[in-house]
Design a protein around this motif. Structure first.
Motif, PDB file in Angstrom:
ATOM      1  N   VAL A  16      24.627 -40.648   8.603  1.00 42.97           N
ATOM      2  CA  VAL A  16      25.321 -39.643   7.813  1.00 42.97           C
ATOM      3  C   VAL A  16      24.683 -39.613   6.434  1.00 42.97           C
ATOM      4  N   ILE A  17      24.348 -38.422   5.980  1.00 38.21           N
ATOM      5  CA  ILE A  17      23.697 -38.280   4.683  1.00 38.21           C
ATOM      6  C   ILE A  17      24.659 -37.590   3.734  1.00 38.21           C
ATOM      7  N   ASN A  18      24.879 -38.195   2.571  1.00 36.53           N
ATOM      8  CA  ASN A  18      25.851 -37.641   1.627  1.00 36.53           C
ATOM      9  C   ASN A  18      25.315 -36.367   0.974  1.00 36.53           C
ATOM     10  N   PRO A  19      26.216 -35.531   0.465  1.00 31.49           N
ATOM     11  CA  PRO A  19      25.801 -34.245  -0.114  1.00 31.49           C
ATOM     12  C   PRO A  19      24.815 -34.366  -1.284  1.00 31.49           C
ATOM     13  N   GLN A  20      24.935 -35.411  -2.100  1.00 32.93           N
ATOM     14  CA  GLN A  20      24.008 -35.578  -3.217  1.00 32.93           C
ATOM     15  C   GLN A  20      22.588 -35.806  -2.713  1.00 32.93           C
ATOM     16  N   LYS A  67      25.071 -33.001   8.913  1.00 34.93           N
ATOM     17  CA  LYS A  67      25.679 -34.210   8.355  1.00 34.93           C
ATOM     18  C   LYS A  67      25.163 -35.459   9.051  1.00 34.93           C
ATOM     19  N   GLU A  68      24.753 -35.320  10.291  1.00 37.10           N
ATOM     20  CA  GLU A  68      24.166 -36.442  11.013  1.00 37.10           C
ATOM     21  C   GLU A  68      22.779 -36.049  11.472  1.00 37.10           C
TER      22      GLU A  68
END
Length: 96
Positions: A4-8, A61-62
């Protein structure tokens, strides 16, 4: 394994590819392959990361691909005079 990669981090990656596209359009570098070859980066990884960014937010998101390497962020700043503040925080102008 999906990550999962955060929005920032997604925004940093978008700015990274935006700056790289400007460098390519200006003829400073001959493409993503040239950038990756110059710095011993995995071109396939960067192509896949860029492709993931074009997907709708709900689908990216993934991903099977991790985020851009930290050293690549330093390379783009050093090679093309990209502002680290713009790249990491989205503040100011793209170039120093």
């Amino acid at each position: 394994m999906k990550k999962v990669i955060n929005p920032q981090a997604i925004e940093i990656q978008k700015r990274f590819f935006e700056a790289l596209d400007v460098a390519i359009e200006s003829g400073t570098i001959n493409g993503l392959k040239g950038f990756c070859d110059n710095h011993s980066l995995n071109r396939v990884k960067y192509c896949n990361i860029k492709a993931e960014l074009t997907k709708p937010l709900s689908e990216r998101k993934e991903t099977n691909y991790k985020i851009i390497d930290l050293d690549a962020l330093a390379y783009i700043c050093n090679d093309f005079k990209v502002s680290p503040e713009w790249l990491l925080l989205g503040r100011g102008k793209m170039f120093k």
